[in-house]
Design a protein around this motif. Structure first.
Motif, PDB file in Angstrom:
ATOM      1  N   PHE A  95      44.823  43.229  40.279  1.00  0.00           N
ATOM      2  CA  PHE A  95      43.578  43.499  39.581  1.00  0.00           C
ATOM      3  C   PHE A  95      42.435  43.802  40.533  1.00  0.00           C
TER       4      PHE A  95
ATOM      5  N   LYS B 278      34.637  38.993  40.345  1.00  0.00           N
ATOM      6  CA  LYS B 278      35.895  39.729  40.308  1.00  0.00           C
ATOM      7  C   LYS B 278      35.566  41.214  40.221  1.00  0.00           C
ATOM      8  N   ARG B 279      36.032  41.920  41.196  1.00  0.00           N
ATOM      9  CA  ARG B 279      35.706  43.337  41.254  1.00  0.00           C
ATOM     10  C   ARG B 279      36.580  44.138  40.287  1.00  0.00           C
ATOM     11  N   VAL B 280      35.975  45.052  39.557  1.00  0.00           N
ATOM     12  CA  VAL B 280      36.741  45.923  38.672  1.00  0.00           C
ATOM     13  C   VAL B 280      37.206  47.117  39.489  1.00  0.00           C
TER      14      VAL B 280
ATOM     15  N   PHE C  27      36.510  53.778  32.945  1.00  0.00           N
ATOM     16  CA  PHE C  27      36.531  52.326  33.035  1.00  0.00           C
ATOM     17  C   PHE C  27      37.847  51.827  32.444  1.00  0.00           C
TER      18      PHE C  27
ATOM     19  N   ALA D  70      40.262  46.232  31.735  1.00  0.00           N
ATOM     20  CA  ALA D  70      39.026  45.511  32.050  1.00  0.00           C
ATOM     21  C   ALA D  70      38.143  45.405  30.810  1.00  0.00           C
TER      22      ALA D  70
ATOM     23  N   GLU E 238      39.504  42.636  28.786  1.00  0.00           N
ATOM     24  CA  GLU E 238      39.178  41.344  29.371  1.00  0.00           C
ATOM     25  C   GLU E 238      37.729  40.967  29.066  1.00  0.00           C
TER      26      GLU E 238
ATOM     27  N   ILE F 156      28.014  40.885  33.814  1.00  0.00           N
ATOM     28  CA  ILE F 156      28.687  41.945  34.566  1.00  0.00           C
ATOM     29  C   ILE F 156      27.640  42.614  35.429  1.00  0.00           C
TER      30      ILE F 156
ATOM     31  N   TYR G 208      31.283  44.254  38.866  1.00  0.00           N
ATOM     32  CA  TYR G 208      31.853  42.929  39.099  1.00  0.00           C
ATOM     33  C   TYR G 208      31.716  42.088  37.839  1.00  0.00           C
ATOM     34  N   LEU G 209      32.780  41.361  37.516  1.00  0.00           N
ATOM     35  CA  LEU G 209      32.681  40.340  36.482  1.00  0.00           C
ATOM     36  C   LEU G 209      32.248  39.056  37.175  1.00  0.00           C
TER      37      LEU G 209
ATOM     38  N   GLY H 177      43.061  39.225  32.254  1.00  0.00           N
ATOM     39  CA  GLY H 177      43.333  40.631  32.544  1.00  0.00           C
ATOM     40  C   GLY H 177      44.516  41.183  31.775  1.00  0.00           C
TER      41      GLY H 177
END
Lengths: 404, 401
Positions: free
Chosen positions: A60, A78-80, A89, A93, A96, A114, A130-131, A199
């Motif tokens: 992920f 958490k980086r997308v 996108f 993600a 999630e 986010i 980023y989340l 995820g």
């Protein structure tokens, strides 16, 4: 969650004027300038956090521990990953995010917001997203691999009770987690358990026009994958998470995953060796599963869940609950609600707080940072046919973060 | 939680207005983009929930950016692209653009630049940043169905007809900014109210009635005044007027070629209009059914324009007889058999909007019943407080003055 801005401040005066000619659309240049200067009121810049350490790595993307510059609170970012996305996108993600926005519960990891990086020339005007989550000090896999961490029976009950509570909540919201494993169970330093990493999660569909659902069965880490998925079921439900809960519960005593197959076939064999042979007697409808005839199903194995776990798990009600979680037939497997009513949680010793035990730890315990767990002796006996492999862990030690 | 509902003052003072886009022009842009999403979505076989979600994203987006900064059709494609993924009906970006290029004139496609896919994907990020990743959109449809189930009338009009009408009004309401003003529950009540009025469907009783209830909607929303109701209904009814202002409205920015709108102005009446003229909507023998409200036409200049010989005029409400598609159909199946009222809503009763004119009627399969059920996955157990609506003590706005 950021406060709702007052009505008037939503279109801040500080926003860049949409500078363009008095007629016509903005030119590309004007638009890019506008994009890089626009202060999105609902999507803060990630620069408000300061990265402290890398704490996770997976398909992920990366997870970082970071500190909020405004209040010094720790968060996990958490980086997308979007670099290789052809379809914008990622839909995973989006799922999630949507699921996390819905699931607000003490035992589910909290999505704060986010964030984005500023769009500018250097990133071709493409923000990175980023989340941002509340930071949790430990994950269960990390704790279990630390020999200094010892769980009492009451503490194990507390862990499992919270885990089932979280599962009950997400299942009653018609969400499947689909990636239950010890590494995705976070625990804060105050002993609050949080289910994390949605995820792979998705909503349970009501099957349309009587047609069965066709979910992907390529979910759940192999060692925690339930038999119905191994047999190619595509119309599964909440029991897939309950199997994982059973694996995790057993792991609380064995300290390492109980069935460490290296292929789907081997994982099925391990399931049969522990839970007995797959037969239509114990599992009506089994023969209709896609892979029933393709996989080799070991015959004449007796169910040995209780006898094999008893050496580790002395408490009889614990063994009984495990026995009900690790049932091959998903329809007979216990659900979260019934599991929470099981005697295990209502007999002495009652679930007890984890704070005291955790307060003795001076560092974070994450699977990512922990040394590989040895597969334990008991389970090893059953895995001699093939070499059991602990999945390789990244050797990136540049971010070793040991103190919270 | 950001608050996605706006006061009328804010709706008049949008970024586009500050960017020298006239109020009427912005409204036209919103309608054009909305109708484009409907058409493109329908052609791609997307269900009403995806289309509705995309349109709400679009309306929200342009509360923060100007129509001149971001061309509307590119934004519309991004909204559809994103909504497709969110509603689990994903469409490839490439396919959306392909479909768009069959709908839009080549001049309009110029706003997509040299690499349309890149443009739409980039736009998606800006869209996401703007709408705060607030992806979950509640739609009025499921509330409409839920409410309609409870209603009882002793008249002759079948309830299905009324619900169908209300459903169509909801579809049409998307062309207005109502989704930026009111929660979907309120819009559902209002459109049902409007459909009841127009169909002479008197609700005499309803399931779950308690002595406190004056009107059926008291059961579903609190403090819903007649003023609010009728203000909402008027905003939808105003759509069916032929706005004189429209033909005079400034066209798309000059760098663009004449839009379809101006082309159609000169061309013979389009198909749909012809159909509507045949319909007995304006038959003078039909009894006038006044909605007992003072018509306030201050909000929209449109309302002052004498209405054309079609549509539902907002100043004298004439009751249209059941549309032909309903009369011809067999006896409608009873509620609450959902699937039967979810067939394709007919074209907007009197939408005279030019860009819409070439849409052929679509097959009934467009609105599969199952879609409505899919919204129920996200219903929350009572313990959960997730809902921006609960955060506000005064849930419903005061009526606009």
């Amino acid at each position: 969650m950021s406060q709702q801005p007052p009505q008037q401040s939503r279109q801040e005066a500080s926003q860049p004027a949409p500078a363009q000619m008095s007629s016509g659309y903005a030119t590309l240049e004007q638009r890019l300038k506008y994009i890089s200067e626009y202060n999105f009121p609902f999507c803060d810049e990630s620069a408000k956090y300061e990265k402290v350490a890398k704490i996770g790595q997976g398909t992920f993307g990366e997870v970082f521990k970071a500190r909020s510059k405004s209040d010094n609170k720790f968060v996990a970012m958490k980086r997308v990953l979007m670099e290789n996305e052809k379809e914008g996108f990622p839909i995973t993600a989006l799922r999630e995010i949507r699921i996390l926005q819905l699931l607000k519960h003490e035992n589910v990891v909290n999505l704060i917001e986010i964030c984005r990086t500023k769009a500018n020339k250097n990133n071709k005007y493409k923000s990175i997203f980023y989340l941002v989550f509340d930071f949790c000090e430990h994950d269960l896999a990390g704790l279990l691999s630390n020999v200094n961490v010892k769980f009492s029976l009451g503490e194990i009950k507390k862990v499992m009770k919270q885990l089932l509570n979280g599962l009950f909540f997400i299942h009653s919201n018609k969400i499947l987690h689909r990636d239950m494993k010890a590494a995705n169970v976070l625990i804060t330093k105050t002993g609050i358990l949080k289910l994390a990493d949605f995820g792979l999660a998705r909503a349970i569909s009501i099957s349309k026009n009587g047609q069965p659902n066709r979910y992907t069965n390529r979910v759940v880490t192999l060692w925690y994958r339930p038999p119905e998925l191994l047999l190619g079921d595509r119309n599964y439900g909440a029991p897939v998470d309950m199997w994982g809960a059973g694996c995790i519960m057993a792991e609380m005593w064995t300290r390492s995953p109980i069935m460490q197959g290296s292929t789907e076939q081997q994982q099925l064999t391990l399931c049969a060796q522990l839970c007995g042979s797959f037969t239509p007697d114990v599992w009506p409808g089994l023969e209709k599963l896609e892979l029933y005839h393709k996989m080799e199903l070991p015959q004449n194995h007796k169910r040995k869940v209780k006898e094999r776990l008893r050496p580790y798990v002395k408490d009889p009600s614990a063994v009984d609950l495990l026995d009900q979680l690790l049932i091959l037939n998903p329809d007979k497997r216990i659900n979260a609600d019934d599991a929470l009513s099981h005697d295990f949680f209502w007999t002495d010793p009652m679930p007890s707080d984890l704070t005291k035990m955790l307060s003795q730890l001076t560092q974070s315990n994450f699977e990512f940072l922990a040394p590989p767990r040895r597969s334990n002796q008991m389970m090893h006996r059953y895995q001699q046919q093939t070499t059991s492999q602990v999945p390789p862990r990244p050797q990136d030690n540049s971010y070793q973060d040991r103190v919270y | 939680m950001p608050w996605w509902y706006f006061e009328k003052e804010e709706l008049k003072n949008t970024p586009s207005r500050k960017d020298n886009v006239e109020f009427d022009t912005e409204r036209r842009y919103r309608r054009e983009a909305t109708n484009f999403i409907k058409e493109c979505g329908n052609l791609m076989g997307l269900g009403y929930s995806t289309i509705h979600t995309a349109i709400v994203y679009l309306h929200r987006f342009y509360m923060f950016h100007s129509f001149r900064t971001f061309p509307r059709y590119v934004t519309a494609c991004s909204c559809l692209f994103l909504a497709g993924k969110v509603e689990e009906t994903p469409k490839k970006c490439r396919d959306i653009i392909k479909k768009a290029s069959t709908i839009l004139t080549s001049q309009k496609m110029m706003s997509f630049g040299e690499d349309p896919k890149e443009e739409v994907v980039t736009m998606e990020r800006i869209l996401l940043k703007t709408i705060k990743f607030d992806l979950q959109i509640d739609h009025p449809y499921r509330f409409l169905i839920e409410y309609a189930k409870c209603l009882k009338s002793n008249g002759n009009t079948p309830k299905e007809q009324v619900v169908q009408k209300a459903w169509n009004f909801i579809n049409d309401s998307l062309e207005t900014t109502l989704c930026l003003q009111w929660e979907p529950e309120i819009i559902a009540v209002s459109m049902m109210y409007l459909a009841c009025k127009i169909s002479k469907y008197d609700v005499v009783d309803w399931k779950g009635r308690v002595p406190d209830h004056q009107k059926w909607w008291d059961m579903f929303v609190k403090d819903m005044t007649k003023n609010i109701l009728e203000d909402i209904c008027h905003q939808v009814l105003d759509l069916y007027q032929n706005p004189k202002g429209k033909s005079e409205a400034p066209d798309s920015p000059p760098q663009l070629p004449p839009s379809k709108a101006s082309l159609i102005k000169a061309s013979p009446p389009p198909q749909k209009r012809a159909k509507l003229q045949q319909s007995p909507v304006m038959n003078p023998k039909v009894a006038v059914n006044h909605i007992p409200v003072k018509v306030s036409s201050n909000e929209y200049d449109m309302a002052k324009v004498p209405h054309p010989p079609y549509g539902y005029p907002s100043t004298s409400y004439q009751q249209p007889p059941p549309p032909a598609y309903l009369v011809q159909s067999a006896v409608p199946p009873p509620l609450p058999a959902h699937s039967n009222i979810h067939h394709k809503p007919p074209l907007p009763p009197a939408s005279n909007y030019p860009t819409n004119n070439n849409i052929p009627p679509l097959p009934p399969s467009r609105y599969p019943a199952a879609n409505i059920a899919s919204n129920q996955f996200y219903q929350l157990p009572p313990t959960n407080n997730y809902s921006h609506k609960n955060n506000r003590s005064n849930h419903y706005h005061q009526p606009y003055q």
